[in-house]
Design an enzyme around this catalytic site. Structure first.
Site, PDB file in Angstrom:
ATOM      1  N   CYS A   1       0.816  -1.233   0.000  1.00 48.42           N
ATOM      2  CA  CYS A   1       0.000   0.000   0.000  1.00 48.42           C
ATOM      3  C   CYS A   1       0.842   1.272   0.000  1.00 48.42           C
ATOM      4  O   CYS A   1       0.318   2.363  -0.243  1.00 48.42           O
ATOM      5  CB  CYS A   1      -0.962  -0.006   1.180  1.00 48.42           C
ATOM      6  SG  CYS A   1      -2.094  -1.396   1.134  1.00 48.42           S
TER       7      CYS A   1
ATOM      8  N   ASN B   1     -10.219  -0.090  -0.285  1.00 46.56           N
ATOM      9  CA  ASN B   1      -8.760   0.043  -0.195  1.00 46.56           C
ATOM     10  C   ASN B   1      -8.167  -0.539  -1.485  1.00 46.56           C
ATOM     11  O   ASN B   1      -8.227  -1.746  -1.709  1.00 46.56           O
ATOM     12  CB  ASN B   1      -8.274  -0.718   1.040  1.00 46.56           C
ATOM     13  CG  ASN B   1      -6.770  -0.686   1.217  1.00 46.56           C
ATOM     14  OD1 ASN B   1      -6.038  -0.396   0.272  1.00 46.56           O
ATOM     15  ND2 ASN B   1      -6.305  -1.005   2.405  1.00 46.56           N
TER      16      ASN B   1
ATOM     17  N   HIS C   1      -3.213   7.208   2.303  1.00 47.70           N
ATOM     18  CA  HIS C   1      -3.640   5.920   1.744  1.00 47.70           C
ATOM     19  C   HIS C   1      -5.016   5.576   2.304  1.00 47.70           C
ATOM     20  O   HIS C   1      -5.242   5.649   3.515  1.00 47.70           O
ATOM     21  CB  HIS C   1      -2.602   4.856   2.118  1.00 47.70           C
ATOM     22  CG  HIS C   1      -3.113   3.461   1.939  1.00 47.70           C
ATOM     23  ND1 HIS C   1      -3.718   3.042   0.776  1.00 47.70           N
ATOM     24  CD2 HIS C   1      -3.138   2.392   2.794  1.00 47.70           C
ATOM     25  CE1 HIS C   1      -4.083   1.780   0.920  1.00 47.70           C
ATOM     26  NE2 HIS C   1      -3.744   1.369   2.128  1.00 47.70           N
TER      27      HIS C   1
END
Ligand code: UT7
Length: 333
Positions: A112, A284, A254
């Site tokens: 990520c 996500n 993020h």
């Protein structure tokens, strides 16, 4: 004034199929209420069978090139956790599909945090005069990596891609990548992992068909460490740039969980309304999450020219980082 990498193009792409929380609740022991209140996610986009990460990456890349008004770059960097294949890298496939002939192209793997790692690498290549323009893409088809029976991961992740074009410019221009701070701690590798399929797995006598092929995450520990590392790296990059927290107009973190984003804003002492949030619509999307949030932010007007922007991410590895830039006048492609 010194040479700098300047953001000159931006594009985002999500596959058309939408999976709602209610759809997941029909096959998993979960609910729309649990997912919304614990994560902030209302839906995510998922690829159709036969679509791969390189398809999403090439589409986002095309949009970023269109936004920057160019059809050529010197380098392509793709951040992904879900490469089309373990070998070779996905970036050459993406470059070729985009008609970028003989251009150097490589993948970056930092889960990520991948987009920030790729951005830093690309910006450094521009500053070092190794390239005058770079296409940086974060792309994921995370749905291919999830255990369909695992409610703790299936409700969180989505598919998509986002891309930026960096061109050579001056450090005082809007869009110049100001500062980037990155970090890692390999002792935390088990927090976010896919155990099956890699060299470690095969070297212990396993074959490709046994072992655990799915993405696993220790959610609670990841949550705590993500808030800590994103807050620390944000403070560190702000100090390097010479900005106070109050100077930050937009936090683009993020999109892991709205509670994580709000906790980072709170730790920094930043008003929560300065944080961009699009996780409700896309889930996500790992390495794609920051460029997708940037693209959505320019489209819905949350992000505008002159905004002082703080980017931050945490991901598997563990890896983390933060970056600063003043937002340029550009339209997402
Ligand atoms: O992108 C890389 C970084 N990733 C992240 O940053 C993700 C970080 N972690 C998180 O966002 C959160 O930890 C999760 C969303 C994954 C989980 O939220 P949580 O508030 O930490 O929940 P939890 O793991 O403490 O679980 C609370 C309860 C448990 O039940 P008991 O033990 O209290 O009876 C879980 O079994 O919620 C249960 N649970 C669920 N219930 C309904 C876990 N997943 C689900 C689910 N639906 N999908």
């Amino acid at each position: 004034m010194t040479r700098a990498a300047v953001l000159s193009g931006l594009g985002g792409f999500v596959p058309p199929r939408v999976v709602t929380n209610d759809e997941l609740a029909r096959r998993l022991d979960t609910s729309d209420t649990w997912i919304r209140t614990r994560t902030g996610i209302a839906q995510r986009h998922v690829i159709a069978p036969g679509t791969t990460t390189s398809d999403l990456a090439a589409e986002a890349g095309r949009r970023a090139l269109k936004s920057s008004g160019t059809d050529d770059v010197d380098l392509v960097v793709v951040a992904t956790t879900t490469p089309d294949r373990i070998c070779p890298a996905t970036a050459p496939t993406v470059a070729t599909r985009m008609g970028l002939v003989d251009v150097p192209a490589f993948d970056v793997a930092a889960v990520c945090s991948g987009f920030l790692y790729a951005l830093h690498t690309a910006a450094a290549a521009v500053v070092a005069q190794l390239a005058d323009s770079v296409l940086v893409i974060g792309a994921e088809s995370f749905s291919t990596l999830l255990d369909p029976e695992d409610r703790t991961t299936s409700v969180i992740f989505g598919d998509g891609a986002g891309a930026v074009v960096l061109r050579a410019g001056e450090s005082d221009e809007p869009g110049a990548v100001r500062d980037v701070r990155l970090g890692s701690d390999g002792s935390l590798a088990d927090l976010i992992t896919v155990r099956g399929g890699g060299a470690e797995h095969r070297s212990h006598g396993h074959t490709a068909s046994d072992g655990d092929p799915y993405f696993r995450m220790m959610g609670k520990e990841v949550f705590r460490t993500a808030v800590q590392r994103m807050s620390e790296s944000s403070r560190s990059v702000l100090a390097r740039t010479g900005w106070e927290v109050a100077d930050v107009d937009r936090l683009v973190a993020h999109q892991a969980n709205t509670r994580i984003i709000q906790a980072v804003a709170e730790q920094l002492g930043l008003p929560p309304e300065r944080a961009l949030v699009n996780i409700d619509r896309v889930g996500n999307t790992s390495a794609a999450s920051i460029p997708l949030a940037l693209a959505d932010g320019t489209v819905d007007g949350a992000l505008g020219p002159g905004h002082r922007v703080l980017l931050t991410a945490f991901g598997g590895g563990a890896t983390w980082g933060a970056a600063t830039l003043v937002w340029p006048d550009l339209t997402a492609g």
